[in-house]
Design an enzyme around this catalytic site. Sequence first.
Site, short mmCIF file in Angstrom:
data_model
loop_
_atom_site.label_atom_id
_atom_site.label_comp_id
_atom_site.label_asym_id
_atom_site.label_seq_id
_atom_site.Cartn_x
_atom_site.Cartn_y
_atom_site.Cartn_z
CG ASP A 233 76.48 30.38 -15.77
OD1 ASP A 233 75.54 30.51 -14.95
OD2 ASP A 233 76.38 30.68 -16.98
CG ASN B 75 69.52 35.90 -10.25
OD1 ASN B 75 69.81 36.85 -9.55
ND2 ASN B 75 70.29 35.50 -11.26
N GLY C 227 65.29 37.88 -12.17
CA GLY C 227 66.34 37.48 -13.10
C GLY C 227 66.54 35.99 -13.20
CD GLN C 228 64.42 30.92 -10.35
OE1 GLN C 228 63.62 31.56 -9.64
NE2 GLN C 228 64.67 29.64 -10.14
CG HIS D 196 70.38 28.26 -10.32
ND1 HIS D 196 69.08 28.14 -10.74
CD2 HIS D 196 70.83 29.42 -10.83
CE1 HIS D 196 68.76 29.17 -11.49
NE2 HIS D 196 69.80 29.98 -11.56
CG HIS E 284 74.29 32.53 -10.20
ND1 HIS E 284 74.57 32.48 -11.54
CD2 HIS E 284 72.94 32.51 -10.08
CE1 HIS E 284 73.42 32.44 -12.23
NE2 HIS E 284 72.42 32.45 -11.36
P1 AMP Z 1 69.47 32.36 -13.57
O1 AMP Z 1 69.33 33.42 -14.62
O2 AMP Z 1 69.78 32.89 -12.20
O3 AMP Z 1 68.26 31.43 -13.57
O4 AMP Z 1 70.73 31.49 -13.94
C1 AMP Z 1 70.72 30.47 -14.90
C2 AMP Z 1 72.13 30.30 -15.33
O5 AMP Z 1 72.24 29.05 -15.96
C3 AMP Z 1 72.62 31.35 -16.33
O6 AMP Z 1 73.73 32.04 -15.75
C4 AMP Z 1 73.00 30.53 -17.55
O7 AMP Z 1 74.17 31.02 -18.18
C5 AMP Z 1 73.22 29.15 -16.94
N1 AMP Z 1 73.02 28.02 -17.85
C6 AMP Z 1 72.00 27.81 -18.70
N2 AMP Z 1 72.15 26.62 -19.33
C7 AMP Z 1 73.30 26.07 -18.85
C8 AMP Z 1 73.99 24.85 -19.11
N3 AMP Z 1 73.54 23.95 -20.01
N4 AMP Z 1 75.15 24.63 -18.45
C9 AMP Z 1 75.62 25.54 -17.57
N5 AMP Z 1 75.00 26.69 -17.27
C10 AMP Z 1 73.86 26.97 -17.91
#
Ligand code: AMP
Length: 112
Positions: free
Chosen positions: A30, A85, A91-92, A98, A100
């Site tokens: 992340d 999420n 919180g998505q 994906h 986490h």
């Molecule tokens: P969510 O909020 O559950 O949709 O998680 C999305 C996650 O993607 C967040 O924790 C971001 O920090 C992560 N994220 C966004 N852009 C990137 C990227 N280019 N590379 C790696 N992680 C990312």
Amino acid sequence: MSECLFCRVVAGEIPADIGYHDDEFIAFRDIDPQAPVHILVIPREHHPTAAALAAADSDLAGRLVATATSIAEDAGVGGYRLVVNTGAEGGQTVPHVHVHILGGRNMTWPPG
Ligand code: AMP
Ligand code: ZN
């Protein structure tokens, strides 16, 4: 070109620190880690949410969880949290399902 951020990571159009990949999934760090170990596991195929994935292909959803668990077990942490999420209110922020993997610190709640 896809407008989905994680489809673009899958396509190699956006760089990522990919630590695992197979025919169906990739895992990468992340960009904004919330724990010492913070890995995202995604299917290569685009499904917007966990609910959409489960409805479309429950076997793939199961393998996503199994793959995330396997990567987490290999991460060398004493325990971990798998988080999915779902939806804006959940919180998505990236609408490509994906998991986490969070670990490397005490993940109990409430802390302390
Ligand atoms: P969510 O909020 O559950 O949709 O998680 C999305 C996650 O993607 C967040 O924790 C971001 O920090 C992560 N994220 C966004 N852009 C990137 C990227 N280019 N590379 C790696 N992680 C990312
Ligand atoms: Zn996508």
